[in-house]
Design an enzyme around this catalytic site. Structure first.
Site, PDB file in Angstrom:
ATOM      1  N   ILE A  14       1.005  -1.289   0.058  1.00  7.50           N
ATOM      2  CA  ILE A  14      -0.191   0.139   0.031  1.00  7.50           C
ATOM      3  C   ILE A  14       0.795   1.341  -0.084  1.00  7.50           C
ATOM      4  CG2 ILE A  14      -1.844   1.345   1.135  1.00  7.50           C
ATOM      5  CD1 ILE A  14      -2.619  -1.671   2.402  1.00  7.50           C
ATOM      6  N   LEU A  35      12.632  -3.217   5.168  1.00  9.51           N
ATOM      7  CA  LEU A  35      12.630  -4.108   3.979  1.00  9.51           C
ATOM      8  C   LEU A  35      12.421  -5.700   4.656  1.00  9.51           C
ATOM      9  CD1 LEU A  35      15.533  -2.675   1.527  1.00  9.51           C
ATOM     10  CD2 LEU A  35      12.838  -2.096   1.797  1.00  9.51           C
ATOM     11  N   SER A 126      -7.057  -0.994  10.159  1.00 11.03           N
ATOM     12  CA  SER A 126      -7.593  -2.160   9.521  1.00 11.03           C
ATOM     13  C   SER A 126      -9.329  -2.387  10.047  1.00 11.03           C
ATOM     14  CB  SER A 126      -7.087  -3.298   9.671  1.00 11.03           C
ATOM     15  OG  SER A 126      -7.762  -4.480   9.261  1.00 11.03           O
ATOM     16  N   TYR A 150      -2.897  -9.501  15.882  1.00 10.93           N
ATOM     17  CA  TYR A 150      -2.635  -8.474  15.044  1.00 10.93           C
ATOM     18  C   TYR A 150      -3.799  -7.458  15.101  1.00 10.93           C
ATOM     19  CZ  TYR A 150      -3.250  -6.174  10.658  1.00 10.93           C
ATOM     20  OH  TYR A 150      -3.533  -5.067   9.382  1.00 10.93           O
ATOM     21  N   LYS A 154      -3.523  -3.102  16.328  1.00  9.05           N
ATOM     22  CA  LYS A 154      -4.238  -1.942  15.754  1.00  9.05           C
ATOM     23  C   LYS A 154      -5.129  -1.226  16.833  1.00  9.05           C
ATOM     24  CE  LYS A 154      -2.701  -2.446  11.523  1.00  9.05           C
ATOM     25  NZ  LYS A 154      -1.565  -1.575  11.121  1.00  9.05           N
ATOM     26  N   ASN A 199      -1.665 -15.361   2.118  1.00 10.85           N
ATOM     27  CA  ASN A 199      -2.714 -15.510   3.383  1.00 10.85           C
ATOM     28  C   ASN A 199      -4.166 -15.048   2.654  1.00 10.85           C
ATOM     29  OD1 ASN A 199      -1.071 -16.489   5.738  1.00 10.85           O
ATOM     30  ND2 ASN A 199      -0.514 -14.412   5.665  1.00 10.85           N
ATOM     31  N   ASN A 200      -3.797 -14.051   1.842  1.00  9.07           N
ATOM     32  CA  ASN A 200      -5.242 -13.310   1.228  1.00  9.07           C
ATOM     33  C   ASN A 200      -5.702 -13.914  -0.088  1.00  9.07           C
ATOM     34  OD1 ASN A 200      -3.412 -10.820   2.769  1.00  9.07           O
ATOM     35  ND2 ASN A 200      -5.715 -11.366   3.652  1.00  9.07           N
TER      36      ASN A 200
HETATM   37  P1  NAD Z   1       3.401  -4.570   3.679  1.00  6.43           P
HETATM   38  O1  NAD Z   1       3.983  -5.619   4.400  1.00  6.43           O
HETATM   39  O2  NAD Z   1       3.476  -4.711   2.172  1.00  6.43           O
HETATM   40  O3  NAD Z   1       4.127  -3.246   3.956  1.00  6.43           O
HETATM   41  C1  NAD Z   1       4.489  -2.779   5.467  1.00  6.43           C
HETATM   42  C2  NAD Z   1       5.786  -2.575   5.482  1.00  6.43           C
HETATM   43  O4  NAD Z   1       6.382  -1.784   6.517  1.00  6.43           O
HETATM   44  C3  NAD Z   1       6.854  -3.369   4.607  1.00  6.43           C
HETATM   45  O5  NAD Z   1       7.586  -2.687   3.565  1.00  6.43           O
HETATM   46  C4  NAD Z   1       7.808  -3.810   5.597  1.00  6.43           C
HETATM   47  O6  NAD Z   1       9.235  -3.967   5.257  1.00  6.43           O
HETATM   48  C5  NAD Z   1       7.599  -2.328   6.599  1.00  6.43           C
HETATM   49  N1  NAD Z   1       8.010  -2.792   8.052  1.00  6.43           N
HETATM   50  C6  NAD Z   1       7.519  -3.737   8.939  1.00  6.43           C
HETATM   51  N2  NAD Z   1       8.299  -3.598   9.985  1.00  6.43           N
HETATM   52  C7  NAD Z   1       9.023  -2.577  10.035  1.00  6.43           C
HETATM   53  C8  NAD Z   1       9.733  -1.723  11.018  1.00  6.43           C
HETATM   54  N3  NAD Z   1       9.817  -2.344  12.200  1.00  6.43           N
HETATM   55  N4  NAD Z   1      10.505  -0.722  10.395  1.00  6.43           N
HETATM   56  C9  NAD Z   1      10.182  -0.228   9.336  1.00  6.43           C
HETATM   57  N5  NAD Z   1       9.471  -0.845   8.211  1.00  6.43           N
HETATM   58  C10 NAD Z   1       8.870  -2.135   8.834  1.00  6.43           C
HETATM   59  O7  NAD Z   1       1.956  -4.419   4.138  1.00  6.43           O
HETATM   60  P2  NAD Z   1       0.710  -3.354   3.309  1.00  6.43           P
HETATM   61  O8  NAD Z   1      -0.295  -4.585   2.820  1.00  6.43           O
HETATM   62  O9  NAD Z   1       1.213  -2.587   2.505  1.00  6.43           O
HETATM   63  O10 NAD Z   1       0.029  -2.953   4.680  1.00  6.43           O
HETATM   64  C11 NAD Z   1       0.645  -1.758   5.057  1.00  6.43           C
HETATM   65  C12 NAD Z   1      -0.194  -1.379   6.335  1.00  6.43           C
HETATM   66  O11 NAD Z   1      -1.690  -1.324   6.193  1.00  6.43           O
HETATM   67  C13 NAD Z   1      -0.022  -2.265   7.632  1.00  6.43           C
HETATM   68  O12 NAD Z   1       0.043  -1.463   8.767  1.00  6.43           O
HETATM   69  C14 NAD Z   1      -1.084  -3.055   7.423  1.00  6.43           C
HETATM   70  O13 NAD Z   1      -1.445  -3.672   8.847  1.00  6.43           O
HETATM   71  C15 NAD Z   1      -2.004  -2.386   7.228  1.00  6.43           C
HETATM   72  N6  NAD Z   1      -3.350  -3.102   6.531  1.00  6.43           N
HETATM   73  C16 NAD Z   1      -3.037  -3.729   5.371  1.00  6.43           C
HETATM   74  C17 NAD Z   1      -4.249  -4.473   4.861  1.00  6.43           C
HETATM   75  C18 NAD Z   1      -4.029  -5.293   3.728  1.00  6.43           C
HETATM   76  O14 NAD Z   1      -4.596  -6.216   3.478  1.00  6.43           O
HETATM   77  N7  NAD Z   1      -2.807  -5.112   2.767  1.00  6.43           N
HETATM   78  C19 NAD Z   1      -5.417  -4.222   5.485  1.00  6.43           C
HETATM   79  C20 NAD Z   1      -5.640  -3.586   6.391  1.00  6.43           C
HETATM   80  C21 NAD Z   1      -4.579  -2.513   6.891  1.00  6.43           C
HETATM   81  C1  UD1 Z   2      -7.687 -10.947   6.212  1.00  2.00           C
HETATM   82  C2  UD1 Z   2      -7.506 -10.861   7.799  1.00  2.00           C
HETATM   83  C3  UD1 Z   2      -7.786  -9.448   8.375  1.00  2.00           C
HETATM   84  C4  UD1 Z   2      -7.126  -8.458   7.487  1.00  2.00           C
HETATM   85  C5  UD1 Z   2      -7.556  -8.523   6.143  1.00  2.00           C
HETATM   86  C6  UD1 Z   2      -6.996  -7.479   5.345  1.00  2.00           C
HETATM   87  C7  UD1 Z   2      -7.436 -13.310   8.503  1.00  2.00           C
HETATM   88  C8  UD1 Z   2      -8.356 -14.132   9.449  1.00  2.00           C
HETATM   89  N1  UD1 Z   2      -8.021 -12.022   8.792  1.00  2.00           N
HETATM   90  O1  UD1 Z   2      -9.096 -11.041   6.158  1.00  2.00           O
HETATM   91  O2  UD1 Z   2      -7.101  -9.313   9.452  1.00  2.00           O
HETATM   92  O3  UD1 Z   2      -7.757  -7.046   8.049  1.00  2.00           O
HETATM   93  O4  UD1 Z   2      -7.297  -9.985   5.367  1.00  2.00           O
HETATM   94  O5  UD1 Z   2      -7.023  -7.659   3.927  1.00  2.00           O
HETATM   95  O6  UD1 Z   2      -6.474 -13.622   8.061  1.00  2.00           O
HETATM   96  N2  UD1 Z   2     -10.374 -17.130   1.053  1.00  2.00           N
HETATM   97  C9  UD1 Z   2     -10.260 -18.274   0.288  1.00  2.00           C
HETATM   98  N3  UD1 Z   2      -9.376 -18.789   0.140  1.00  2.00           N
HETATM   99  C10 UD1 Z   2      -8.015 -18.448   0.142  1.00  2.00           C
HETATM  100  C11 UD1 Z   2      -7.825 -17.307   0.909  1.00  2.00           C
HETATM  101  C12 UD1 Z   2      -9.014 -16.489   1.375  1.00  2.00           C
HETATM  102  O7  UD1 Z   2     -11.510 -18.887   0.180  1.00  2.00           O
HETATM  103  O8  UD1 Z   2      -7.058 -19.145   0.102  1.00  2.00           O
HETATM  104  C13 UD1 Z   2     -11.482 -16.329   1.627  1.00  2.00           C
HETATM  105  C14 UD1 Z   2     -11.536 -16.188   3.209  1.00  2.00           C
HETATM  106  O9  UD1 Z   2     -12.269 -17.243   3.816  1.00  2.00           O
HETATM  107  C15 UD1 Z   2     -12.489 -14.835   3.200  1.00  2.00           C
HETATM  108  C16 UD1 Z   2     -12.074 -14.210   1.697  1.00  2.00           C
HETATM  109  O10 UD1 Z   2     -11.611 -15.109   0.969  1.00  2.00           O
HETATM  110  O11 UD1 Z   2     -13.617 -15.052   3.067  1.00  2.00           O
HETATM  111  C17 UD1 Z   2     -11.104 -13.057   1.875  1.00  2.00           C
HETATM  112  O12 UD1 Z   2     -10.002 -13.559   2.710  1.00  2.00           O
HETATM  113  P1  UD1 Z   2      -8.861 -12.440   2.832  1.00  2.00           P
HETATM  114  O13 UD1 Z   2      -8.226 -12.111   1.687  1.00  2.00           O
HETATM  115  O14 UD1 Z   2      -7.671 -13.517   3.693  1.00  2.00           O
HETATM  116  O15 UD1 Z   2      -9.295 -11.332   3.758  1.00  2.00           O
HETATM  117  P2  UD1 Z   2     -10.012 -11.128   5.031  1.00  2.00           P
HETATM  118  O16 UD1 Z   2     -10.627 -12.432   5.538  1.00  2.00           O
HETATM  119  O17 UD1 Z   2     -11.018 -10.137   5.206  1.00  2.00           O
END
Ligand code: NAD
Ligand code: UD1
Length: 340
Positions: A14, A35, A126, A150, A154, A199-200
Site C-alpha cells: 500500500i 525491508l 484495519s 494482529y 491495531k 494468506n489473502n
Molecule cells: P506490507 O507488508 O507490504 O507493508 C508494510 C511495510 O512495513 C513493509 O514494507 C515492511 O518492510 C515495513 N516494515 C515492517 N516492520 C517495519 C519496521 N519495524 N520498521 C520499518 N519498516 C517496517 O503491507 P501492506 O499491505 O502494504 O500494509 C501496510 C499497512 O496497512 C500495515 O500497517 C497493515 O497492517 C495495514 N493494513 C493492510 C491491509 C492489507 O490487506 N494489505 C489491510 C488493512 C490494514
Molecule cells: C484478512 C485478515 C484480516 C485483515 C484482512 C486485510 C484473517 C483471518 N483476516 O481478512 O485481519 O484485516 O485480511 O485484507 O486472515 N479465502 C479463501 N481462500 C483463500 C484465501 C481466502 O476462500 O485461499 C476467503 C476467506 O475465507 C475470506 C475471503 O476469501 O472469506 C477474503 O480473505 P482474505 O483476503 O484473507 O481477507 P479477510 O478474510 O477479510
C-alpha cells in the site's frame, strides 16, 4: 508545497502505491522501511513511473535514534504510518513480536515526532478492529473488538493515538480503517508481492492464475450469504492510495484524532471474486471448496459515508478493474519484484 511527507513502510504494497500518488500530486516524499517485507525495487519503479526521486532510508522504526536522524535530515511536515506486521496467523504464533513491531514501532515514531514538533499523522488501521460485526454496513461508531493479536495491535495503536491527541491538542490524526485492499497500479509495474504462501484471497488467486499454485481452496461455502461464501469489501489499492492523499490534504481541518473507514460500501463473495478474476485472466481458474477458515467473519463491508464527508473521497473502481490490474501486475511479474 513546502514540507515533505514521511512514509513509514513506504516500500510495501500500500505504501508504494500511495508514494506514487503523492509524488504525482506534487508532494515530496521520504520513505523509511526496514525491508523486512518489501523490496527496494518497488521504490525504483515508483521513481521510474513518476519521473521523481524518492528519498529512501533503510531503518527499523524501533531504532528511535536512527529514525530521529532521518526526520532531522528532511523538512517533514506530515507522516503516513504504514510500517508493521500484518499476518493474522503469524500474530497468533508470535504475539510478542507483533506487539513489539506494531505497538513499539508506533511509540518510537510518536516519540520522534513529538521531539521534532511534527503533529500531523495518518495511520494504517484495519477493518479487522470491528471483529465479527453485529450489522453491515459497518460505520465508525460500530463496536470494536479484535479476534487476534494482529487486530489487537491495531486497536491498541488507535487508543494510543487518541490518548496522545488528548494530551496535546496540536495533533491532527486520522486512522484509516482499510477494508480489503487488492489490485495494482494500471501500469503493471508495481503491485502486491507477498512472501511465501499468500494468506489473502486475491494474491492467492493470482498465483493460481500464473501457475505458481495448483488451485484455490475456497474456505467454506455454507455461510448464510447468497452463494454460501464470505462477503468482503474489496477496494482497489489506487482508490486506497487516493484516500491517503485526500486525508493529508484535509488534515489541517481535522484536529484531534478520528477513525475513518476506507471501503467501497459494497460487498463481494469469494465466488464473485473468482469469477471476476477468471474474466480478467480469460479462463476458468481451478478451485475446490474446503473447510471454513477459523476466525473468518461471515460478512464485512464498509459504510464509507464518513470518508466522503470528512475527506471528500470515495472509491470509484470496481471488481473487474481490480482483477484486471492485479492480473497485469502478476502476469508481467510472475515472481513479483524478483522476476528477472
Ligand atoms: P506490507 O507488508 O507490504 O507493508 C508494510 C511495510 O512495513 C513493509 O514494507 C515492511 O518492510 C515495513 N516494515 C515492517 N516492520 C517495519 C519496521 N519495524 N520498521 C520499518 N519498516 C517496517 O503491507 P501492506 O499491505 O502494504 O500494509 C501496510 C499497512 O496497512 C500495515 O500497517 C497493515 O497492517 C495495514 N493494513 C493492510 C491491509 C492489507 O490487506 N494489505 C489491510 C488493512 C490494514
Ligand atoms: C484478512 C485478515 C484480516 C485483515 C484482512 C486485510 C484473517 C483471518 N483476516 O481478512 O485481519 O484485516 O485480511 O485484507 O486472515 N479465502 C479463501 N481462500 C483463500 C484465501 C481466502 O476462500 O485461499 C476467503 C476467506 O475465507 C475470506 C475471503 O476469501 O472469506 C477474503 O480473505 P482474505 O483476503 O484473507 O481477507 P479477510 O478474510 O477479510
Amino acid at each position: 508545497m513546502s514540507g515533505a511527507v514521511l512514509l513509514t513502510g513506504g516500500a510495501g504494497y500500500i505504501g508504494s502505491h500511495t508514494c506514487l500518488v503523492l509524488l504525482e500530486a506534487g508532494h515530496d516524499v521520504v520513505v523509511v522501511d526496514d525491508l523486512s517485507n518489501a523490496s527496494e525495487e518497488s521504490l525504483r519503479r515508483v521513481a521510474e513511473l513518476t519521473g521523481r526521486p524518492v528519498a529512501f532510508h533503510q531503518v527499523d522504526l524501533r531504532d528511535t535514534e536512527a529514525l530521529d536522524a532521518v526526520v532531522a535530515e528532511h523538512p517533514i511536515e506530515s507522516v503516513v504510518h504504514f510500517a508493521g506486521l500484518k499476518a493474522v496467523g503469524e500474530s497468533v504464533e508470535q504475539p510478542l513480536r507483533y506487539y513489539d513491531v506494531n505497538v513499539g514501532g508506533t511509540v518510537s515514531l510518536l516519540d520522534v515526532l513529538q521531539r521534532r514538533g511534527i503533529r500531523r499523522l495518518v495511520f494504517s488501521s484495519s477493518a479487522t478492529v470491528y471483529g465479527e460485526p453485529e450489522t453491515v454496513p459497518i460505520d465508525e461508531a460500530a463496536p470494536v473488538g479484535a479476534t487476534n493479536p494482529y487486530g489487537r495491535t491495531k486497536l491498541v495503536i488507535e487508543q494510543i493515538l487518541a490518548d496522545v491527541a488528548v494530551a496535546d491538542p496540536a495533533w491532527h490524526m486520522v486512522a484509516l480503517r482499510y477494508f480489503n485492499p487488492v489490485g495494482a497500479h494500471p501500469s503493471g509495474r508495481i503491485g502486491e508481492d507477498p512472501r511465501g504462501i499468500p494468506n489473502n484471497l486475491m494474491p492467492f488467486v493470482m498465483q493460481v492464475a500464473v501457475g505458481r499454485r495448483d488451485e484455490l481452496v475456497v474456505f467454506g461455502d455454507d455461510y448464510p450469504t447468497p452463494d454460501g461464501t464470505c462477503v468482503r469489501d474489496y477496494i482497489h489499492v489506487m482508490d486506497l492510495a487516493e484516500g491517503h492523499r485526500a486525508a493529508l490534504d484535509r488534515l489541517d481541518d481535522l484536529p484531534g484524532y478520528r477513525p475513518v473507514n476506507l471501503g467501497t460500501g459494497s460487498g463481494s463473495t469469494v465466488l464473485e471474486v473468482v469469477a471476476a478474476a477468471s474474466r480478467a485472466v480469460g479462463r476458468r481458474l481451478p478451485r475446490r471448496v474446503g473447510d471454513r477458515r477459523a476466525g473468518d467473519v461471515v460478512a464485512s463491508f464498509a459504510d464509507p459515508s464518513r470518508a466522503q464527508q470528512v475527506l471528500g473521497w470515495q472509491a470509484g473502481r470496481g471488481l473487474d478493474e481490480m482483477c484486471a490490474d492485479a492480473w497485469r501486475w502478476q502476469s508481467n511479474n510472475p515472481q513479483g519484484y524478483a522476476t528477472p
